[in-house]
Motif scaffolding. Structure first.
Motif, mmCIF file in Angstrom:
data_model
loop_
_atom_site.group_PDB
_atom_site.id
_atom_site.type_symbol
_atom_site.label_atom_id
_atom_site.label_comp_id
_atom_site.label_asym_id
_atom_site.label_seq_id
_atom_site.Cartn_x
_atom_site.Cartn_y
_atom_site.Cartn_z
ATOM 1 N N UNK A 5 0.803 -1.219 0.000
ATOM 2 C CA UNK A 5 0.000 0.000 0.000
ATOM 3 C C UNK A 5 0.839 1.274 0.000
ATOM 4 N N UNK A 6 2.135 1.147 0.274
ATOM 5 C CA UNK A 6 3.000 2.318 0.337
ATOM 6 C C UNK A 6 2.767 3.180 1.557
ATOM 7 N N UNK A 7 2.171 2.616 2.593
ATOM 8 C CA UNK A 7 1.910 3.340 3.830
ATOM 9 C C UNK A 7 2.895 2.902 4.898
ATOM 10 N N UNK A 8 3.338 3.837 5.688
ATOM 11 C CA UNK A 8 4.339 3.521 6.704
ATOM 12 C C UNK A 8 3.694 3.326 8.068
ATOM 13 N N UNK A 9 3.863 2.145 8.605
ATOM 14 C CA UNK A 9 3.604 1.909 10.016
ATOM 15 C C UNK A 9 4.967 2.059 10.683
ATOM 16 N N UNK A 10 5.029 2.596 11.878
ATOM 17 C CA UNK A 10 6.342 2.793 12.495
ATOM 18 C C UNK A 10 7.074 1.461 12.691
ATOM 19 N N UNK A 11 8.264 1.362 12.096
ATOM 20 C CA UNK A 11 9.038 0.124 12.198
ATOM 21 C C UNK A 11 9.772 0.032 13.529
ATOM 22 N N UNK A 12 9.978 1.163 14.191
ATOM 23 C CA UNK A 12 10.606 1.157 15.518
ATOM 24 C C UNK A 12 11.997 0.575 15.513
ATOM 25 N N UNK A 13 12.209 -0.415 16.348
ATOM 26 C CA UNK A 13 13.541 -1.019 16.472
ATOM 27 C C UNK A 13 13.944 -1.780 15.215
ATOM 28 N N UNK A 14 13.011 -2.029 14.315
ATOM 29 C CA UNK A 14 13.314 -2.708 13.050
ATOM 30 C C UNK A 14 13.498 -1.712 11.898
ATOM 31 N N UNK A 15 13.636 -0.427 12.240
ATOM 32 C CA UNK A 15 13.850 0.621 11.237
ATOM 33 C C UNK A 15 15.085 0.282 10.421
ATOM 34 N N UNK A 16 14.980 0.443 9.111
ATOM 35 C CA UNK A 16 16.119 0.173 8.241
ATOM 36 C C UNK A 16 16.046 -1.181 7.573
ATOM 37 N N UNK A 17 15.202 -2.085 8.042
ATOM 38 C CA UNK A 17 15.017 -3.372 7.370
ATOM 39 C C UNK A 17 14.242 -3.086 6.089
ATOM 40 N N UNK A 18 14.836 -3.372 4.926
ATOM 41 C CA UNK A 18 14.283 -2.901 3.645
ATOM 42 C C UNK A 18 12.811 -3.236 3.395
ATOM 43 N N UNK A 19 12.384 -4.453 3.607
ATOM 44 C CA UNK A 19 11.014 -4.794 3.263
ATOM 45 C C UNK A 19 9.990 -4.329 4.306
ATOM 46 N N UNK A 20 10.454 -3.759 5.423
ATOM 47 C CA UNK A 20 9.539 -3.263 6.454
ATOM 48 C C UNK A 20 9.308 -1.772 6.369
ATOM 49 N N UNK A 21 10.140 -1.048 5.644
ATOM 50 C CA UNK A 21 9.992 0.405 5.522
ATOM 51 C C UNK A 21 9.082 0.734 4.360
#
Length: 163
Positions: free
Chosen positions: A146-162
């Motif tokens: 969907x191209x919407x960002x849920x806060x990744x938090x401590x997993x910030x920077x993991x490519x498929x989660x951003x």
């Protein structure tokens, strides 16, 4: 009979009021000034449908079309409410709301899904991996699909989660 009518009028009024609130709140959504369908379209459609439904419920009540009263419910009245389970579920939900900003959606959602399943009787070793996968799938669908960002938090920077 009078009490039933008041309740049905109240229901129709509440539905219409929620529709009006949705329409007013939708005007605060930032949108471009071109003629393209924007982010306000869906809330406007839902708001209009709620207002129309509420008004139709009020009109139906005024015309005497009341809902059918149930004869009886299939409920064992001797069973007490399990307040401990309700308390645990509320605690898991509150923890989720607090943790979203601190650790991010995937971790907070995994804890929410796991805590709810475990509280309702699932075995922890089955619930935990399912909760983790479910939280990650939701994150990936929102970020990639969907191209919407849920806060990744401590997993910030993991490519498929951003997003």
């Amino acid at each position: 009979m009078i009490a039933a009518k008041v309740e049905e009028y109240a229901f129709g009024g509440l539905v219409a009021a929620i529709g009006v609130f949705t329409l007013v709140d939708a005007t605060t959504i930032a949108a471009r000034d071109d003629n393209a369908v924007g982010p306000r379209a869906f809330p406007y459609a839902v708001g209009v449908l709620l207002v129309v439904t509420g008004i139709l419920a009020i009109v139906a009540t005024a015309r005497g079309k009341l809902g059918q009263a149930e004869d009886a419910e299939d409920v064992d009245e001797s069973v007490q409410t399990d307040w401990m389970t309700i308390g645990k579920l509320v605690a898991v939900l509150v923890a989720h709301l607090v943790l979203i900003d601190l650790v991010g959606w995937p971790v907070a959602a995994a804890l929410l899904f796991f805590g709810a399943a475990w509280t309702l009787g699932a075995t922890w070793w089955r619930a935990l991996p399912i909760a983790i996968v479910l939280a990650l799938v939701v994150q990936v669908v929102f970020a990639s699909g969907l191209g919407l960002s849920l806060p990744a938090g401590i997993l910030e920077g993991v490519p498929f989660l951003d997003g």
